[in-house]
Design an enzyme around this catalytic site. Structure first.
Site, mmCIF file in Angstrom:
data_model
loop_
_atom_site.group_PDB
_atom_site.id
_atom_site.type_symbol
_atom_site.label_atom_id
_atom_site.label_comp_id
_atom_site.label_asym_id
_atom_site.label_seq_id
_atom_site.Cartn_x
_atom_site.Cartn_y
_atom_site.Cartn_z
ATOM 1 N N HIS A 184 -11.827 -0.446 4.873
ATOM 2 C CA HIS A 184 -10.350 -0.816 4.566
ATOM 3 C C HIS A 184 -10.182 -1.307 3.438
ATOM 4 C CE1 HIS A 184 -6.602 -2.434 6.202
ATOM 5 N NE2 HIS A 184 -6.871 -3.309 5.274
ATOM 6 N N GLU A 185 -10.830 -2.334 2.780
ATOM 7 C CA GLU A 185 -10.390 -3.005 1.711
ATOM 8 C C GLU A 185 -10.903 -1.788 0.288
ATOM 9 O OE1 GLU A 185 -9.040 -5.636 1.407
ATOM 10 O OE2 GLU A 185 -9.101 -6.310 3.557
ATOM 11 N N HIS B 73 -7.841 0.032 -0.774
ATOM 12 C CA HIS B 73 -6.871 -0.604 -1.618
ATOM 13 C C HIS B 73 -7.444 -0.436 -2.883
ATOM 14 C CE1 HIS B 73 -4.219 -2.970 1.033
ATOM 15 N NE2 HIS B 73 -5.367 -3.571 2.039
ATOM 16 N N HIS C 271 -6.610 2.887 -4.059
ATOM 17 C CA HIS C 271 -5.218 3.000 -4.431
ATOM 18 C C HIS C 271 -5.064 2.527 -5.984
ATOM 19 C CE1 HIS C 271 -0.736 1.847 -3.222
ATOM 20 N NE2 HIS C 271 -0.893 3.050 -4.197
#
Length: 722
Positions: free
Chosen positions: A513-514, A517, A520
């Site tokens: 999940h992290e 980021h 991105h």
């Protein structure tokens, strides 16, 4: 404000939010130490970064004592740059007003990334004291620039003439957003109204710091267990961590359950001792709500009153309308509609889950293996694990040996390479880091260096709980900055000396999940800095999408290998994991969604709540909250809402993002190959690389050909679909 003064205000607002959310303090410390004197040379902190990769943070040359002087210097530089644009005698043009601000760089670009790490990863009492002193000052600084009438007039002149300026689509969007940001900050107000906004922002900064301090004080407490019998059922690795915590508190030979989620959750999941489970559970859910010096209810009431006053001064009906003015959902009604479309199915699933658990508890009581009980909040996680074992023959202890942390890191890099052509080469030791645990990686794409990735995986004293991603430097075309400095921060429990670190499936999901980021950030390439940040309800979308590749056969077969034998995870065990994916989704959804619904009800009203406890009870009763579950974040400890404005009237955003995530994953599945390069390229170029250069709803439609379908979310969670 996000774009009106380029990086100056955006960074200030972002770091104000971060500074009030930092929630780590040394053990048994209830009051911060005095701040260091300001007469310290801040040059190592404010100077241009040196070294490879177009310069990197000089962690080995800075210390907290530099921050006050660094803030003073950065503010002076920023004011001078601001004045140079504002006082330009030439008539305003897009180039000499909007673009000039976007190009501006100053000491804040170096100070704030370092400040953020100290607040979140290295939060000593000295750092906490500096935050308490400087939050109001930084708030006043941001408000000062956002309400400057002369600068606003330059922007307004351009805005009024925008159709005649020959702007391209990005320039038009930036100008319109800049004007909008000024207006929503209060630029159209009269002087007395502006003074009121300044006052309110300053008071809020103080209240946010006060709230964070009080919750932190309760989270620094622990329940001491003196008899090893109380640990029955706990995994050995978790027992060892409790012993280490007790030792750090001067209670060697005992065990300490710290009042945080990372300790509470596994204790409630595995501990056989029901009275101890109840004690740990109640201590956790009552953080900030004990009628003592750390009770936050009065602070919350103050915050709510200030927020409503500010919203009305700024011309909004309430705080929810104000906060949602620049989101994908746009209105409280739209966000509420999504939440309430999911709530009935989630609540119905909880009824089924409780029935399964109650049946098992009754069977145990009838067999003399336990007392006759009714499932309560402190029983839910414990009996859910028993039901999982009974229904799916799945035990976390069976999975963990295959999830060695370094292998999982290699797995997420593999997925990024296959999807986006990114390559990661470890270069730990070649650039400065803020802690010896931090690993670094050079990131390349097509043979070109595109970033450096900092990975801080382990929990430690002075590091706030949870997991988060930050970027020390982003890529924007206007400034010619090409090398991104991205970081991930987790709180995994490090293996014993010489032993590997094994993580749970939830931890592995957090890792992916992290990293979403970070991807991105690493892939982003907007031209203007003011179009780099995305709306709050888009932020979690790329990270949630990235979770999906963890359980693909390609990743598991290559990287989920037994830490002792090196054998890949058995196909039968993978099948168990997949079959159990929708298990306990009622609990997970209701725990989160109740918090989001109450958040919106709290802020989508014109009369500020004065009794948060009473309001919480009434709001939950209104939606039929199952009595066996408590909100994931009760109001007295809801840092997302009350340590800053960040997620206030915005906690719904996780669900909004997950709706897009589930629909995006469906696009990969529909292609017949979840590694489909055409789909991955469209996802990257349309959604990940573009920042906020186009409306994110339009960008999603360009990617998917339509709006996201909530049925994909229902299917993922195992709820009935239409």
């Amino acid at each position: 404000m996000k774009s009106a003064t380029g990086a100056i205000l955006f960074a200030t607002a972002s770091m104000l939010a971060l500074s009030t959310q930092a929630n780590a303090m040394t053990r048994n410390q209830t009051a911060p130490a005095p701040a260091a004197p300001a007469a310290v040379d801040p040059t190592p902190m404010t100077a241009e970064w040196t070294g490879p990769f177009d310069g990197v943070p000089q962690w080995d040359k800075v210390n907290p004592a530099m921050f006050p002087a660094a803030f003073e210097r950065a503010m002076a530089e920023a004011r001078a740059q601001f004045a140079q644009v504002r006082d330009n005698p030439a008539a305003p043009t897009f180039a000499n007003t909007i673009e000039a601000q976007e190009k501006a760089t100053n000491a804040f670009d170096r100070v704030y990334p370092v400040w953020g790490v100290y607040l979140s990863n290295l939060a000593t009492p000295e750092v906490q004291a500096i935050a308490a002193e400087w939050n109001p000052k930084l708030s006043a600084f941001a408000t000062e620039l956002s309400l400057d009438p002369k600068m606003f007039q330059r922007v307004k002149t351009l805005y009024d003439q925008r159709q005649t300026l020959g702007l391209n689509a990005q320039q038009m969007r930036l100008l319109e957003r800049t004007y909008r940001d000024y207006v929503t900050s209060g630029a159209l107000l009269n002087e007395s109204q502006k003074a009121e906004v300044k006052r309110i922002n300053g008071e809020l900064a103080k209240a946010y710091t006060d709230f964070s301090r009080k919750v932190l004080a309760d989270e620094e407490t622990a329940i001491i267990i003196e008899n090893e019998a109380g640990l029955a059922g706990l995994p050995d690795s978790f027992k060892a961590s409790l012993a280490e915590e007790a030792k750090a508190r001067g209670q060697a030979g005992k065990w300490a359950v710290k009042n945080t989620r990372s300790s509470m959750q596994p204790f409630l999941m595995y501990a056989h001792n029901r009275p101890l489970r109840e004690k740990v559970y109640k201590a956790y859910i009552n953080r900030g709500d004990n009628g003592d010096a750390n009770d936050t209810n009065a602070t919350i009431a103050t915050i709510l009153k200030l927020r409503q006053d500010r919203a009305q001064v700024l011309g909004f009906k309430n705080h929810a309308e104000y906060r949602m003015d620049d989101t994908m959902a746009e209105t409280p009604r739209a966000a509420t509609a999504l939440m309430m479309s999911v709530w009935p199915a989630a609540r119905a699933r909880v009824v089924e889950e409780v029935a399964d658990m109650q049946k098992l508890a009754d069977q145990e009581a009838a067999a003399g293996k336990g007392p006759k009980i009714d499932i309560a909040g402190w029983d839910y996680r414990y009996y859910a694990e028993k039901v999982r074992k009974a229904k799916y023959d799945l035990d976390e202890g069976e999975v963990k040996p295959y999830l060695e942390l370094n292998n999982m890191v290699d797995g997420m890099f593999y997925a990024a390479g296959r999807l986006y052509d990114l390559q990661f080469k470890e270069n730990t030791g070649t650039v400065p880091v803020f802690h010896p645990d931090v690993r670094t990686f050079e990131v390349t794409r097509g043979g070109q260096t595109v970033g450096v990735f900092y990975l801080d995986n382990f929990a430690r004293a002075g590091k706030r709980s949870g997991a988060w991603a930050t970027a020390y430097r982003t890529r924007t075309g206007l400034r010619g900055e090409q090398i991104v400095l991205a970081s991930n921060n987790n709180n995994f429990t490090k293996g014993a000396a010489g032993a590997p670190t094994l993580v749970s499936l939830d931890d592995a999901t957090t890792l992916f999940h992290e990293f979403g980021h970070a991807l991105h950030s690493l892939l982003g390439k907007p031209y203007y800095p003011g179009l780099a940040g995305t709306p709050r309800d888009f932020v979690e979308y790329p990270s949630q999408v990235n979770e999906n590749w963890l359980l693909t056969p390609d990743v598991l077969n290559r990287f989920a290998k037994h830490y002792e034998t090196g054998q890949p995870i058995p196909a039968a065990l993978v099948e168990k994991i997949k079959k159990a994916q929708t298990f306990n989704q009622g609990f997970d959804t209701v725990e989160y969604l109740s918090s989001a619904i109450v958040d919106m009800k709290l802020h989508d009203r014109e009369e500020p709540v004065t009794d948060p406890d009473a309001f919480e009870r009434a709001a939950l009763a209104e939606i039929g909250m199952p009595e066996e579950i408590v909100m994931r974040h009760r109001l007295p400890q809801f840092n997302h809402l009350f340590s800053s404005d960040a997620y206030s009237a915005g906690y719904y955003s996780y669900l909004w993002s997950e709706t897009m995530d589930a629909d995006t994953w469906a696009a990969f599945e529909e292609s017949g190959d979840v590694w489909n390069k055409d789909v991955a390229d469209r996802f990257r170029t349309v959604l990940l690389e573009t920042g906020n250069e186009t409306d994110r709803k339009d960008a999603y439609r360009a990617f998917r050909g339509r709006d996201p379908d909530v049925q994909a979310l229902f299917k993922r969670r195992g709820f009935p679909t239409q």
